[in-house]
Design a protein around this motif. Structure first.
Motif, PDB file in Angstrom:
ATOM      1  N   ASN A   1     -24.998   0.437   5.087  1.00 36.82           N
ATOM      2  CA  ASN A   1     -24.851  -1.002   5.269  1.00 36.82           C
ATOM      3  C   ASN A   1     -23.790  -1.336   6.311  1.00 36.82           C
ATOM      4  OD1 ASN A   1     -26.888  -1.674   3.497  1.00 36.82           O
ATOM      5  ND2 ASN A   1     -25.515  -1.880   1.757  1.00 36.82           N
ATOM      6  N   GLU A   2     -22.737  -0.539   6.381  1.00 31.64           N
ATOM      7  CA  GLU A   2     -21.718  -0.757   7.402  1.00 31.64           C
ATOM      8  C   GLU A   2     -22.297  -0.561   8.794  1.00 31.64           C
ATOM      9  OE1 GLU A   2     -17.872   0.435   4.638  1.00 31.64           O
ATOM     10  OE2 GLU A   2     -18.789   1.959   5.906  1.00 31.64           O
ATOM     11  N   LEU A   3     -23.262   0.332   8.915  1.00 25.82           N
ATOM     12  CA  LEU A   3     -23.952   0.526  10.194  1.00 25.82           C
ATOM     13  C   LEU A   3     -24.624  -0.756  10.659  1.00 25.82           C
ATOM     14  CD1 LEU A   3     -25.811   3.937   9.907  1.00 25.82           C
ATOM     15  CD2 LEU A   3     -24.130   3.306  11.623  1.00 25.82           C
TER      16      LEU A   3
ATOM     17  N   VAL B   1     -15.792  -4.634   4.489  1.00 20.38           N
ATOM     18  CA  VAL B   1     -15.806  -3.346   5.180  1.00 20.38           C
ATOM     19  C   VAL B   1     -14.355  -2.875   5.331  1.00 20.38           C
ATOM     20  CG1 VAL B   1     -15.885  -4.410   7.481  1.00 20.38           C
ATOM     21  CG2 VAL B   1     -16.698  -2.092   7.182  1.00 20.38           C
ATOM     22  N   THR B   2     -14.124  -1.610   4.986  1.00 16.08           N
ATOM     23  CA  THR B   2     -12.772  -1.056   4.972  1.00 16.08           C
ATOM     24  C   THR B   2     -12.684   0.203   5.826  1.00 16.08           C
ATOM     25  OG1 THR B   2     -12.425  -1.896   2.742  1.00 16.08           O
ATOM     26  CG2 THR B   2     -10.945  -0.159   3.464  1.00 16.08           C
ATOM     27  N   GLY B   3     -11.652   0.263   6.649  1.00 17.62           N
ATOM     28  CA  GLY B   3     -11.305   1.497   7.346  1.00 17.62           C
ATOM     29  C   GLY B   3     -12.152   1.870   8.538  1.00 17.62           C
ATOM     30  N   ILE B   4     -13.000   0.980   9.019  1.00 11.65           N
ATOM     31  CA  ILE B   4     -13.848   1.345  10.157  1.00 11.65           C
ATOM     32  C   ILE B   4     -13.382   0.667  11.436  1.00 11.65           C
ATOM     33  CG2 ILE B   4     -16.179   1.225  11.117  1.00 11.65           C
ATOM     34  CD1 ILE B   4     -17.216   1.624   8.308  1.00 11.65           C
ATOM     35  N   PHE B   5     -13.176  -0.631  11.370  1.00  7.54           N
ATOM     36  CA  PHE B   5     -12.819  -1.405  12.554  1.00  7.54           C
ATOM     37  C   PHE B   5     -11.335  -1.749  12.536  1.00  7.54           C
ATOM     38  CE2 PHE B   5     -17.177  -2.611  11.308  1.00  7.54           C
ATOM     39  CZ  PHE B   5     -17.854  -2.116  12.409  1.00  7.54           C
ATOM     40  N   ALA B   6     -10.725  -1.792  13.707  1.00  8.15           N
ATOM     41  CA  ALA B   6      -9.332  -2.222  13.822  1.00  8.15           C
ATOM     42  C   ALA B   6      -9.291  -3.741  13.954  1.00  8.15           C
ATOM     43  CB  ALA B   6      -8.692  -1.578  15.048  1.00  8.15           C
ATOM     44  N   CYS B   7      -8.253  -4.344  13.424  1.00 12.41           N
ATOM     45  CA  CYS B   7      -8.083  -5.791  13.561  1.00 12.41           C
ATOM     46  C   CYS B   7      -7.766  -6.105  15.024  1.00 12.41           C
ATOM     47  CB  CYS B   7      -6.963  -6.295  12.657  1.00 12.41           C
ATOM     48  SG  CYS B   7      -6.735  -8.086  12.763  1.00 12.41           S
ATOM     49  N   PRO B   8      -8.453  -7.075  15.614  1.00 14.38           N
ATOM     50  CA  PRO B   8      -8.182  -7.443  17.011  1.00 14.38           C
ATOM     51  C   PRO B   8      -6.822  -8.119  17.213  1.00 14.38           C
ATOM     52  CG  PRO B   8     -10.354  -8.209  16.328  1.00 14.38           C
ATOM     53  CD  PRO B   8      -9.649  -7.738  15.096  1.00 14.38           C
TER      54      PRO B   8
ATOM     55  N   PHE C   1     -11.860  -6.036   6.059  1.00 11.63           N
ATOM     56  CA  PHE C   1     -12.405  -7.333   6.455  1.00 11.63           C
ATOM     57  C   PHE C   1     -13.379  -7.830   5.406  1.00 11.63           C
ATOM     58  CE2 PHE C   1     -11.312  -5.269  10.431  1.00 11.63           C
ATOM     59  CZ  PHE C   1     -10.717  -6.279  11.160  1.00 11.63           C
ATOM     60  N   ARG C   2     -13.364  -9.131   5.175  1.00  9.41           N
ATOM     61  CA  ARG C   2     -14.415  -9.795   4.415  1.00  9.41           C
ATOM     62  C   ARG C   2     -15.421 -10.271   5.450  1.00  9.41           C
ATOM     63  NH1 ARG C   2     -12.611  -9.985  -0.590  1.00  9.41           N
ATOM     64  NH2 ARG C   2     -10.451 -10.467  -1.045  1.00  9.41           N
TER      65      ARG C   2
ATOM     66  N   MET D   1     -15.767 -12.197  10.501  1.00  3.91           N
ATOM     67  CA  MET D   1     -15.019 -11.183   9.771  1.00  3.91           C
ATOM     68  C   MET D   1     -13.578 -11.644   9.634  1.00  3.91           C
ATOM     69  SD  MET D   1     -16.773  -7.789  11.450  1.00  3.91           S
ATOM     70  CE  MET D   1     -16.020  -6.629  10.320  1.00  3.91           C
ATOM     71  N   LYS D   2     -13.077 -11.687   8.390  1.00  5.33           N
ATOM     72  CA  LYS D   2     -11.714 -12.155   8.106  1.00  5.33           C
ATOM     73  C   LYS D   2     -10.858 -10.976   7.674  1.00  5.33           C
ATOM     74  CE  LYS D   2      -9.085 -15.396   5.284  1.00  5.33           C
ATOM     75  NZ  LYS D   2      -9.173 -16.457   4.273  1.00  5.33           N
ATOM     76  N   CYS D   3      -9.765 -10.763   8.385  1.00  2.76           N
ATOM     77  CA  CYS D   3      -8.847  -9.666   8.083  1.00  2.76           C
ATOM     78  C   CYS D   3      -8.096  -9.973   6.789  1.00  2.76           C
ATOM     79  CB  CYS D   3      -7.863  -9.475   9.234  1.00  2.76           C
ATOM     80  SG  CYS D   3      -6.636  -8.191   8.914  1.00  2.76           S
ATOM     81  N   LYS D   4      -8.042  -9.007   5.910  1.00  2.00           N
ATOM     82  CA  LYS D   4      -7.347  -9.153   4.631  1.00  2.00           C
ATOM     83  C   LYS D   4      -5.833  -9.338   4.822  1.00  2.00           C
ATOM     84  CE  LYS D   4      -6.225  -6.321   0.572  1.00  2.00           C
ATOM     85  NZ  LYS D   4      -6.526  -5.054  -0.106  1.00  2.00           N
TER      86      LYS D   4
END
Length: 155
Positions: free
Chosen positions: A73-75, A104-111, A126-127, A137-140
């Motif tokens: 699903n992350e794909l 989604v956790t640990g895949i994308f870096a926060c911009p 991110f939510r 996408m909202k950073c936690k």
């Protein structure tokens, strides 16, 4: 009159996962973000392969690895129309249905370069919210909201 000859561009896989119909140019990004080369299994990658539906596409085959539903699903965030097939004994035994995840956790870096996730030993988180016109996408940690394309393209 000549006959058309069709040949496979990539060797058949005995057991594992095939990620097909990846937009051209995203294959290497998926390999990196999902750390598919770190399992110690053979990985076959086809880049810019011809595709009747897409014009050109990328393809990834990983031996002896089955992606979890969460990983598949992350794909969908990177390649929403890709197909993920589970292969056993050279046969497709299951095609995983993809759905964009809620988190989604640990895949994308926060911009956001000022986000604490860049300096603290925490995994990005991110939510995900799908709207009619975009996926947000909202950073936690910093609570900033970004368009999916900004998060996916951040390095």
């Amino acid at each position: 009159m000549s006959e058309k000859v069709y040949a496979r561009n990539v060797e058949a896989l005995k057991n594992g996962t095939v990620i097909d119909h990846v937009p051209a140019g995203m294959g290497l990004r998926i390999l990196h973000l999902f750390k598919l080369t770190e399992y110690g299994e053979r990985v076959t990658v086809g880049l810019n392969l011809s595709s009747g539906h897409m014009g050109s596409k990328d393809l990834i085959k990983v031996e002896n690895l089955v992606l979890s539903e969460e990983q598949a699903n992350e794909l969908a965030l990177l390649a929403p129309k890709c197909t993920v097939s589970v292969i056993e004994d050279f046969e497709v035994v299951r095609k995983q249905k993809l759905a964009i995840p809620d988190e989604v956790t640990g895949i994308f870096a926060c911009p956001n370069s000022n986000c604490v996730s860049h300096v603290e030993p925490v995994k990005s988180h991110f939510r995900v919210r799908v709207t009619e016109h975009d996926t947000k996408m909202k950073c936690k940690y910093c609570e900033k909201v970004f368009s999916k394309s900004i998060v996916v393209d951040a390095r």
